[in-house]
Write a protein that holds these residues in place. Sequence first.
Motif, PDB file in Angstrom:
ATOM      1  N   GLU A 301       0.819  -1.217   0.000  1.00 36.47           N
ATOM      2  CA  GLU A 301       0.000   0.000   0.000  1.00 36.47           C
ATOM      3  C   GLU A 301       0.850   1.264   0.000  1.00 36.47           C
ATOM      4  N   MET A 302       2.082   1.181   0.547  1.00 37.46           N
ATOM      5  CA  MET A 302       2.954   2.351   0.583  1.00 37.46           C
ATOM      6  C   MET A 302       3.662   2.570  -0.755  1.00 37.46           C
ATOM      7  N   ALA A 304       2.113   1.517  -3.818  1.00 41.90           N
ATOM      8  CA  ALA A 304       1.105   1.092  -4.788  1.00 41.90           C
ATOM      9  C   ALA A 304       1.292   1.770  -6.142  1.00 41.90           C
ATOM     10  N   ASP A 343      -5.457   3.102  -1.505  1.00 47.68           N
ATOM     11  CA  ASP A 343      -4.549   3.484  -0.424  1.00 47.68           C
ATOM     12  C   ASP A 343      -5.249   4.339   0.638  1.00 47.68           C
ATOM     13  N   MET A 361      -7.511   0.198   2.293  1.00 55.88           N
ATOM     14  CA  MET A 361      -6.939   0.415   3.617  1.00 55.88           C
ATOM     15  C   MET A 361      -7.997   0.916   4.579  1.00 55.88           C
ATOM     16  N   SER A 395      -5.759  -3.703   5.965  1.00 55.33           N
ATOM     17  CA  SER A 395      -6.580  -3.664   4.754  1.00 55.33           C
ATOM     18  C   SER A 395      -7.733  -4.659   4.845  1.00 55.33           C
TER      19      SER A 395
END
Length: 456
Positions: A301-302, A304, A343, A361, A395
């Motif tokens: 997610e960081m 993406a 995100d 998230m 998530s």
Amino acid sequence: MSAIVAADRSGSGKTTVTLSLLAYLQQKQFNIQSFKIGPDYIDPMFHQFVTQKPCRNLDPILTSEAYIKQCFTDHIQKADYALIEGVMGLFDGVSPLIDHTPTASTAHIAQILNLPLLFVIDCSRLSGSVAAIVNGFTTLNYNLKFAGLILNKVASDRHLELLQEALEPLNIPILGIIRRQDQIHLPERHLGLVPTDELPQLNTLIEQLVKLAENSFNWEKLLPLFQTEKPVKIQPTLTIPCVQHSVKIAIARDQAFSFYYQDNLDILQQLGAELIFWSPLNDSQIPQNIQGFYFGGGFPEMFAKQLSENLSVIKAIRDQISVGIPTYAECGGLMYLCEEIIDFENKSWQMVGVLPTKAFMGKRLKLGYYQATTLQNSPLFPQETTIFGHQFHRSDLTTESPNPVYKMKRYRQNKDNQTITEGWSFANLHASYLHLHWGNNPEIPTRFLQQCSIFQ
């Protein structure tokens, strides 16, 4: 011998103390082996950065007491010094046993390995009451041995005098005094510490930790405490068969995918696998002539946006999975195989798309041990296999699997605990939020490699 760094609660300074001890020993060019209690992935990365040697996880739920003894004994054989970092507060674990020692707690591991405790206390808001805290911890379970105390966040000489006066009647050695300071800081985010690969200033931090250790600890007493004794090696409780032919497994490992237990990687190699590490973030193509994918957890997610822009790799993975290459994905790996990742800023990013769902998230952390039973065959398990795993994620998925891999319930909770279903499996793919340690179950990677060995 060795020792376990424990504390009264989370946030008291176990990790900072452990890293400073390891950094000092490494600076002296000693051969050190570190361990981390529990299912943590990130703290062991810091251990490994300091010692240049993989840290080993000790977790009796994910493995077993016998495996912990075997793992500890095996890995201190070539080490001069060994050190174990505890988890949470000393007695914090899953459910209290008769002797007041919750399973999977630091106290539990101390009893399994019969090791002394180096007890860290955050003294920032304490003076005389520190004696009550220490007395309570040291007398709750008389099977535990306390080697000494580390007083953390001591404000002044007068503060130290008050603490020493209060503790003197207990006759427990003070082996370290760390003054309150703001220079040393380990940055955090939604799943804990920021991993080592994202901290370019980490070498400077380690230098600060060495200086902290030089000025704060009684090394005359600590060095003998950490020095290893070479016990007779324990006969392995598990037999690991060897796959007849080398099997090439592509393991995604970079800033987005970094959550792997070193023991899992070792077991794959012992079984005959050739591990090919590669980066879905930075590589322009997938490794050639591979027979299986392993996508670990991490922080997709960081990253993406960067992952979504690597279209050639996304297409190559999708094509390989569509023709049946055996694939195992955990947590962050599962998210990467979804259609999209949404995100924290609610932006959508295209992912591999082999799972017909999106990962988004959320605000709530999902955390805990689970007992899981498989509902169908997968590349890892036959149907009706019971295993123990750990979930740790922020998530959720927009669509749940219509044919889930597992039915699960929280480990050692009350009888009314709700059962949930989770995970995706089709063709030769297994994807789930559940993290697994294979130490006590080599049949899991064995089955996976057998599936991989027949893929051409």
